[in-house]
Write a protein that holds these residues in place. Structure first.
Motif, mmCIF file in Angstrom:
data_model
loop_
_atom_site.group_PDB
_atom_site.id
_atom_site.type_symbol
_atom_site.label_atom_id
_atom_site.label_comp_id
_atom_site.label_asym_id
_atom_site.label_seq_id
_atom_site.Cartn_x
_atom_site.Cartn_y
_atom_site.Cartn_z
ATOM 1 N N VAL A 109 -5.237 14.678 -0.409
ATOM 2 C CA VAL A 109 -6.048 13.934 -1.658
ATOM 3 C C VAL A 109 -5.898 12.656 -1.378
ATOM 4 C CG1 VAL A 109 -6.156 13.666 -3.996
ATOM 5 C CG2 VAL A 109 -5.418 15.832 -3.200
ATOM 6 N N LEU A 110 -6.913 11.818 -1.098
ATOM 7 C CA LEU A 110 -7.029 10.589 -0.763
ATOM 8 C C LEU A 110 -7.273 9.752 -2.149
ATOM 9 C CD1 LEU A 110 -7.251 8.244 1.157
ATOM 10 C CD2 LEU A 110 -9.701 8.878 1.404
ATOM 11 N N TYR A 111 -6.492 8.672 -2.451
ATOM 12 C CA TYR A 111 -6.668 8.109 -3.491
ATOM 13 C C TYR A 111 -6.692 6.538 -3.057
ATOM 14 C CZ TYR A 111 -4.056 11.710 -5.762
ATOM 15 O OH TYR A 111 -3.720 13.171 -6.147
ATOM 16 N N ALA A 112 -7.981 5.878 -3.863
ATOM 17 C CA ALA A 112 -8.517 4.656 -3.126
ATOM 18 C C ALA A 112 -8.770 3.803 -4.190
ATOM 19 C CB ALA A 112 -9.860 4.914 -2.230
ATOM 20 N N VAL A 113 -8.568 2.427 -4.219
ATOM 21 C CA VAL A 113 -8.748 1.373 -5.104
ATOM 22 C C VAL A 113 -10.450 1.546 -5.401
ATOM 23 C CG1 VAL A 113 -9.060 -1.035 -5.513
ATOM 24 C CG2 VAL A 113 -6.885 -0.055 -4.638
ATOM 25 N N ASP A 114 -10.673 1.384 -6.540
ATOM 26 C CA ASP A 114 -12.367 1.652 -6.809
ATOM 27 C C ASP A 114 -12.644 0.648 -7.785
ATOM 28 O OD1 ASP A 114 -14.661 2.606 -7.624
ATOM 29 O OD2 ASP A 114 -13.849 4.590 -8.304
ATOM 30 N N LYS A 115 -13.698 -0.111 -7.318
ATOM 31 C CA LYS A 115 -14.169 -1.427 -8.052
ATOM 32 C C LYS A 115 -15.575 -1.150 -8.685
ATOM 33 C CE LYS A 115 -14.679 -6.419 -7.958
ATOM 34 N NZ LYS A 115 -14.538 -7.681 -7.186
#
Length: 342
Positions: A52-58
């Motif tokens: 599972v890929l967790y990425a900063v989201d703006k």
């Protein structure tokens, strides 16, 4: 052998989000750079053991974490955890407790999320830092890092108040403060890494362009200062901000990046973990190297230059720690974070 690598980026100019590429572990060649997921300024990424890929989201006026299922080729969005205000600067996964930690630079917070069986997130706790420092960039708390200590506490680094926090973490994802270490004023701590035995930590000061060696007491969670050295040349008077820091697996070398001087600094360590000497400063062949990475076998180092849209590959000598330029013109839009897929 080809290994997948992921690039987190800013999306201020030409980048569209998260990119992936193939890395040849035999030759160090990077090929097939392509867009993996379209998302706003995914400046930091973390990939769990469950892929599972967790990425900063703006997004417009909001920020948080985007959650993707990643199969090694494609990423499928399954959740966005978004709130008003700025997005976080750092993301880390706690596999043992199935928690996720973020550090938010602009809000000065550390946030904790539980990870469900399907990888989705639910917030369990938050810590609001306080304080400031003497430099213009230290107008308030600026949490820049939150990740595990070797003894499974949480360490959080506040650039704004020159503090390093140690927290105990419950199985339910609740934080309780165990200790606070204060650096020299204006040090501007950004990231921290630990020796293999967990007894020594290496704290990088962005604002001071310095690297501190700290002793870590696992009984109390306290840090104590051993020594501090510079990451840049003594005669460099223009702006510089130290950014990323990594240790070689054998515990013999520390690598840091300089934004401004645009270089990687290589430090040789003594047997007790102290800095023996800085053995190299080598150009990143671009502007503003926010992050870099050692390849899985540590035969190569790859640096990312945010302002010049390029990645640079070096051959690494495992005996001396020294880097030799191999390739400097790999096109990646606004690269920030670089990580290899396990």
């Amino acid at each position: 052998m080809l290994k997948k690598m992921l690039f987190g980026t800013y999306t201020k100019r030409t980048s569209k989000g998260i990119y992936q590429a193939d890395f040849d572990t035999e030759t160090g060649a990077i090929s097939d750079v392509e867009l993996l997921a379209e998302v706003g300024s995914p400046t930091y990424l973390a990939l769990s053991d469950a892929n599972v890929l967790y990425a900063v989201d703006k997004q417009d006026g909001q920020g948080g974490i985007a959650v993707y299922d990643y199969d090694g080729n494609q990423a499928t969005l399954k959740q966005e955890v978004i709130a008003d205000g700025a997005s976080p600067a750092y993301v880390a996964v706690d596999e043992a407790r199935q928690l996720l930690y973020t550090a938010n630079y602009h809000k000065g917070t550390v946030e904790v999320y539980s990870i469900a069986a399907d990888g989705t997130l639910t917030q369990t706790d938050a810590f609001q830092a306080e304080g400031s420092g003497p430099r213009p960039e230290q107008d308030g708390p600026h949490m820049h890092f939150a990740n595990l200590t070797p003894d499974n506490r949480l360490v959080a680094v506040d650039l704004g108040s020159d503090k390093v926090y140690t927290f105990d973490v419950s199985e339910a994802g609740k934080l309780s403060e165990a200790a606070v270490f204060e650096t020299e004023v204006g040090f501007g701590p950004r990231h921290i890494r630990f020796s293999n035995d967990g007894k020594v930590a290496y704290l990088l000061g962005e604002l001071s362009s310095q690297l501190s060696v700290l002793d870590y007491d696992a009984t109390t969670g306290r840090f104590s200062l051993r020594e501090t050295v510079s990451t840049k040349p003594e005669d460099w008077t223009e702006h510089n901000g130290a950014a990323a820091i990594y240790l070689s697996n054998d515990g013999r070398f520390v690598y840091t990046s300089n934004r401004g001087h645009n270089s990687l600094a290589v430090f040789k360590l003594a047997d007790d973990g102290s800095i023996a000497e800085r053995v190299q400063l080598i150009s990143t062949e671009g502007d503003f190297p926010r992050d870099f990475a050692l390849s899985p076998d540590e035969n190569f180092v790859i640096a990312t230059n945010q302002n010049t849209d390029n990645a640079t590959v070096y051959q690494r000598d495992a005996q001396t720690g020294l880097l030799t330029l191999q390739t400097k013109d790999i096109a990646v839009s606004e690269p920030v974070r670089l990580t290899f897929v396990k």
